[in-house]
Design a protein around this motif. Sequence first.
Motif, PDB file in Angstrom:
ATOM      1  N   GLN A 133     -43.375  43.687 -32.165  1.00 28.81           N
ATOM      2  CA  GLN A 133     -43.664  42.648 -33.163  1.00 28.81           C
ATOM      3  C   GLN A 133     -43.929  41.188 -33.028  1.00 28.81           C
ATOM      4  OE1 GLN A 133     -40.153  44.223 -35.462  1.00 28.81           O
ATOM      5  NE2 GLN A 133     -41.283  45.754 -36.631  1.00 28.81           N
ATOM      6  N   ARG A 134     -43.026  40.776 -32.156  1.00 26.84           N
ATOM      7  CA  ARG A 134     -43.174  39.288 -31.879  1.00 26.84           C
ATOM      8  C   ARG A 134     -44.529  39.200 -31.144  1.00 26.84           C
ATOM      9  NH1 ARG A 134     -38.032  39.489 -29.891  1.00 26.84           N
ATOM     10  NH2 ARG A 134     -38.800  39.551 -27.821  1.00 26.84           N
ATOM     11  N   ALA A 135     -45.083  40.150 -30.271  1.00 29.50           N
ATOM     12  CA  ALA A 135     -46.280  39.930 -29.688  1.00 29.50           C
ATOM     13  C   ALA A 135     -47.485  40.118 -30.665  1.00 29.50           C
ATOM     14  CB  ALA A 135     -46.628  40.925 -28.380  1.00 29.50           C
ATOM     15  N   LEU A 136     -47.375  40.909 -31.706  1.00 27.78           N
ATOM     16  CA  LEU A 136     -48.443  41.153 -32.598  1.00 27.78           C
ATOM     17  C   LEU A 136     -48.621  40.029 -33.462  1.00 27.78           C
ATOM     18  CD1 LEU A 136     -48.329  45.019 -33.142  1.00 27.78           C
ATOM     19  CD2 LEU A 136     -49.888  43.726 -31.858  1.00 27.78           C
ATOM     20  N   ALA A 137     -47.232  39.382 -34.044  1.00 22.90           N
ATOM     21  CA  ALA A 137     -47.319  38.255 -34.755  1.00 22.90           C
ATOM     22  C   ALA A 137     -47.917  37.216 -33.992  1.00 22.90           C
ATOM     23  CB  ALA A 137     -45.877  37.893 -35.053  1.00 22.90           C
ATOM     24  N   ALA A 138     -48.142  36.888 -32.887  1.00 19.79           N
ATOM     25  CA  ALA A 138     -48.959  35.856 -32.469  1.00 19.79           C
ATOM     26  C   ALA A 138     -50.283  36.043 -32.037  1.00 19.79           C
ATOM     27  CB  ALA A 138     -48.058  35.589 -31.037  1.00 19.79           C
ATOM     28  N   MET A 139     -50.812  37.133 -32.489  1.00 19.83           N
ATOM     29  CA  MET A 139     -52.136  37.757 -32.366  1.00 19.83           C
ATOM     30  C   MET A 139     -52.767  37.591 -33.617  1.00 19.83           C
ATOM     31  SD  MET A 139     -52.323  38.514 -29.020  1.00 19.83           S
ATOM     32  CE  MET A 139     -53.625  39.537 -29.030  1.00 19.83           C
ATOM     33  N   PRO A 140     -54.367  37.515 -33.587  1.00 21.51           N
ATOM     34  CA  PRO A 140     -54.955  37.740 -34.592  1.00 21.51           C
ATOM     35  C   PRO A 140     -54.947  38.757 -35.498  1.00 21.51           C
ATOM     36  CG  PRO A 140     -56.307  37.230 -33.000  1.00 21.51           C
ATOM     37  CD  PRO A 140     -55.221  37.471 -32.156  1.00 21.51           C
ATOM     38  N   GLU A 141     -55.271  38.899 -36.809  1.00 22.09           N
ATOM     39  CA  GLU A 141     -55.106  40.060 -37.710  1.00 22.09           C
ATOM     40  C   GLU A 141     -55.874  41.047 -37.150  1.00 22.09           C
ATOM     41  OE1 GLU A 141     -54.192  41.942 -41.162  1.00 22.09           O
ATOM     42  OE2 GLU A 141     -53.704  39.948 -40.798  1.00 22.09           O
ATOM     43  N   GLY A 142     -55.681  42.249 -37.131  1.00 19.54           N
ATOM     44  CA  GLY A 142     -56.286  43.367 -36.838  1.00 19.54           C
ATOM     45  C   GLY A 142     -55.778  43.714 -35.243  1.00 19.54           C
ATOM     46  N   SER A 143     -55.282  42.922 -34.563  1.00 15.25           N
ATOM     47  CA  SER A 143     -54.610  43.053 -33.072  1.00 15.25           C
ATOM     48  C   SER A 143     -53.914  44.526 -32.906  1.00 15.25           C
ATOM     49  CB  SER A 143     -53.849  42.045 -32.518  1.00 15.25           C
ATOM     50  OG  SER A 143     -54.820  40.811 -32.711  1.00 15.25           O
ATOM     51  N   HIS A 144     -52.879  45.010 -34.013  1.00 14.35           N
ATOM     52  CA  HIS A 144     -52.286  46.155 -33.690  1.00 14.35           C
ATOM     53  C   HIS A 144     -53.073  47.167 -33.539  1.00 14.35           C
ATOM     54  CE1 HIS A 144     -48.832  48.768 -34.966  1.00 14.35           C
ATOM     55  NE2 HIS A 144     -49.789  49.687 -34.999  1.00 14.35           N
ATOM     56  N   GLU A 145     -54.229  47.436 -34.203  1.00 13.88           N
ATOM     57  CA  GLU A 145     -55.248  48.682 -34.050  1.00 13.88           C
ATOM     58  C   GLU A 145     -55.931  48.292 -32.683  1.00 13.88           C
ATOM     59  OE1 GLU A 145     -56.720  52.165 -34.295  1.00 13.88           O
ATOM     60  OE2 GLU A 145     -55.159  51.267 -35.570  1.00 13.88           O
ATOM     61  N   ILE A 146     -56.327  47.190 -32.369  1.00 15.78           N
ATOM     62  CA  ILE A 146     -56.765  46.725 -30.923  1.00 15.78           C
ATOM     63  C   ILE A 146     -55.943  47.401 -29.809  1.00 15.78           C
ATOM     64  CG2 ILE A 146     -57.931  45.163 -29.529  1.00 15.78           C
ATOM     65  CD1 ILE A 146     -59.004  43.826 -32.055  1.00 15.78           C
ATOM     66  N   ALA A 147     -54.716  46.944 -29.877  1.00 16.50           N
ATOM     67  CA  ALA A 147     -53.756  47.129 -28.988  1.00 16.50           C
ATOM     68  C   ALA A 147     -53.357  48.744 -28.837  1.00 16.50           C
ATOM     69  CB  ALA A 147     -52.257  46.591 -29.240  1.00 16.50           C
ATOM     70  N   ARG A 148     -53.523  49.542 -30.073  1.00 14.91           N
ATOM     71  CA  ARG A 148     -53.299  50.805 -30.275  1.00 14.91           C
ATOM     72  C   ARG A 148     -54.197  51.506 -29.345  1.00 14.91           C
ATOM     73  NH1 ARG A 148     -54.210  55.092 -33.586  1.00 14.91           N
ATOM     74  NH2 ARG A 148     -52.081  56.236 -34.270  1.00 14.91           N
ATOM     75  N   GLN A 149     -55.586  51.260 -29.874  1.00 11.42           N
ATOM     76  CA  GLN A 149     -56.718  51.922 -29.318  1.00 11.42           C
ATOM     77  C   GLN A 149     -56.750  51.609 -27.724  1.00 11.42           C
ATOM     78  OE1 GLN A 149     -59.122  53.850 -30.350  1.00 11.42           O
ATOM     79  NE2 GLN A 149     -57.590  53.916 -32.205  1.00 11.42           N
ATOM     80  N   PHE A 150     -56.388  50.270 -27.249  1.00 14.52           N
ATOM     81  CA  PHE A 150     -56.469  50.206 -25.819  1.00 14.52           C
ATOM     82  C   PHE A 150     -55.333  50.736 -25.096  1.00 14.52           C
ATOM     83  CE2 PHE A 150     -54.206  47.687 -22.431  1.00 14.52           C
ATOM     84  CZ  PHE A 150     -55.429  47.414 -21.421  1.00 14.52           C
ATOM     85  N   LEU A 151     -54.387  50.951 -25.584  1.00 17.22           N
ATOM     86  CA  LEU A 151     -53.182  51.810 -24.944  1.00 17.22           C
ATOM     87  C   LEU A 151     -53.542  53.167 -24.979  1.00 17.22           C
ATOM     88  CD1 LEU A 151     -49.947  50.135 -26.147  1.00 17.22           C
ATOM     89  CD2 LEU A 151     -50.971  49.997 -24.027  1.00 17.22           C
ATOM     90  N   TYR A 152     -54.122  53.727 -25.946  1.00 19.94           N
ATOM     91  CA  TYR A 152     -54.723  55.024 -26.459  1.00 19.94           C
ATOM     92  C   TYR A 152     -55.716  55.527 -25.134  1.00 19.94           C
ATOM     93  CZ  TYR A 152     -56.750  59.297 -28.337  1.00 19.94           C
ATOM     94  OH  TYR A 152     -57.260  60.803 -28.662  1.00 19.94           O
ATOM     95  N   HIS A 153     -56.602  54.590 -24.948  1.00 20.78           N
ATOM     96  CA  HIS A 153     -57.645  54.675 -23.975  1.00 20.78           C
ATOM     97  C   HIS A 153     -57.144  54.574 -22.410  1.00 20.78           C
ATOM     98  CE1 HIS A 153     -61.104  55.697 -26.379  1.00 20.78           C
ATOM     99  NE2 HIS A 153     -60.379  54.769 -27.324  1.00 20.78           N
ATOM    100  N   MET A 154     -56.025  54.144 -22.113  1.00 15.62           N
ATOM    101  CA  MET A 154     -55.534  53.915 -20.825  1.00 15.62           C
ATOM    102  C   MET A 154     -54.803  55.191 -20.618  1.00 15.62           C
ATOM    103  SD  MET A 154     -55.496  50.890 -19.317  1.00 15.62           S
ATOM    104  CE  MET A 154     -53.917  51.004 -18.245  1.00 15.62           C
ATOM    105  N   ILE A 155     -54.559  56.105 -21.465  1.00 12.48           N
ATOM    106  CA  ILE A 155     -54.057  57.834 -21.354  1.00 12.48           C
ATOM    107  C   ILE A 155     -55.135  58.443 -20.805  1.00 12.48           C
ATOM    108  CG2 ILE A 155     -53.298  59.695 -22.475  1.00 12.48           C
ATOM    109  CD1 ILE A 155     -51.866  57.574 -24.638  1.00 12.48           C
ATOM    110  N   ASP A 156     -55.134  59.362 -19.781  1.00  8.54           N
ATOM    111  CA  ASP A 156     -56.152  60.374 -19.303  1.00  8.54           C
ATOM    112  C   ASP A 156     -56.920  61.063 -20.458  1.00  8.54           C
ATOM    113  OD1 ASP A 156     -55.313  59.538 -16.595  1.00  8.54           O
ATOM    114  OD2 ASP A 156     -54.298  61.391 -16.218  1.00  8.54           O
ATOM    115  N   PRO A 157     -58.013  61.024 -20.243  1.00  7.34           N
ATOM    116  CA  PRO A 157     -58.763  61.571 -21.441  1.00  7.34           C
ATOM    117  C   PRO A 157     -58.395  63.120 -21.742  1.00  7.34           C
ATOM    118  CG  PRO A 157     -60.341  60.493 -20.047  1.00  7.34           C
ATOM    119  CD  PRO A 157     -58.900  60.423 -19.436  1.00  7.34           C
ATOM    120  N   ASP A 158     -57.999  63.838 -20.714  1.00  6.20           N
ATOM    121  CA  ASP A 158     -57.579  65.124 -20.990  1.00  6.20           C
ATOM    122  C   ASP A 158     -56.331  65.231 -21.867  1.00  6.20           C
ATOM    123  OD1 ASP A 158     -56.302  64.383 -18.590  1.00  6.20           O
ATOM    124  OD2 ASP A 158     -56.075  66.604 -18.040  1.00  6.20           O
ATOM    125  N   GLN A 159     -55.495  64.131 -21.934  1.00  3.65           N
ATOM    126  CA  GLN A 159     -54.277  64.193 -22.416  1.00  3.65           C
ATOM    127  C   GLN A 159     -54.128  63.589 -23.749  1.00  3.65           C
ATOM    128  OE1 GLN A 159     -51.262  65.674 -20.860  1.00  3.65           O
ATOM    129  NE2 GLN A 159     -52.951  66.484 -19.854  1.00  3.65           N
TER     130      GLN A 159
END
Length: 170
Positions: A133-159
Amino acid sequence: MTDVNFSDSTSLTAPGGPAEDRMPIDLIELLFFAYRDFTSDPDTILAEFGFGRAHHRVLHFVSRNPGLRVTDLLGILRITKQSLARVLKQLIDEGYILQEPGPVDRRERLLTTTPLGQDLAERLTRLQARRIQRALAAMPEGSHEIARQFLYHMIDPDQRGDVARLIEQS
């Protein structure tokens, strides 16, 4: 708080190689440091109980998924039965997790946290949630979804599908 602007000098390119060969060294190192700090808060508390990160992962997924089958937990954690057995035995013996036979197949082992285990899991989750929450609060609006998508795409595609279903169920 000052934000750091990482220049392209933190990414490495093979000599004479094209820009698409550039390695995101800055992101790799940031992930190492972020993981170090993300786990350090719970590590301090876990050490008080004689537990480690494996205990934390088991507590987290069992608390979020009551009645989780041992076989499913093995798949989530991608560890061997032998590795899980030691950690699980300690958590059961010390009263943090209950293991019961399945209602249909008695060979199945279903896991749930005890109130003690649920309290510890929530305590550890709150620490990590505050850091995020501290990290996201320091980021621009919409960063939660961007971070979520980034982490999701770090996961192996078959998983990814399995991970998305697990998160939705929890």
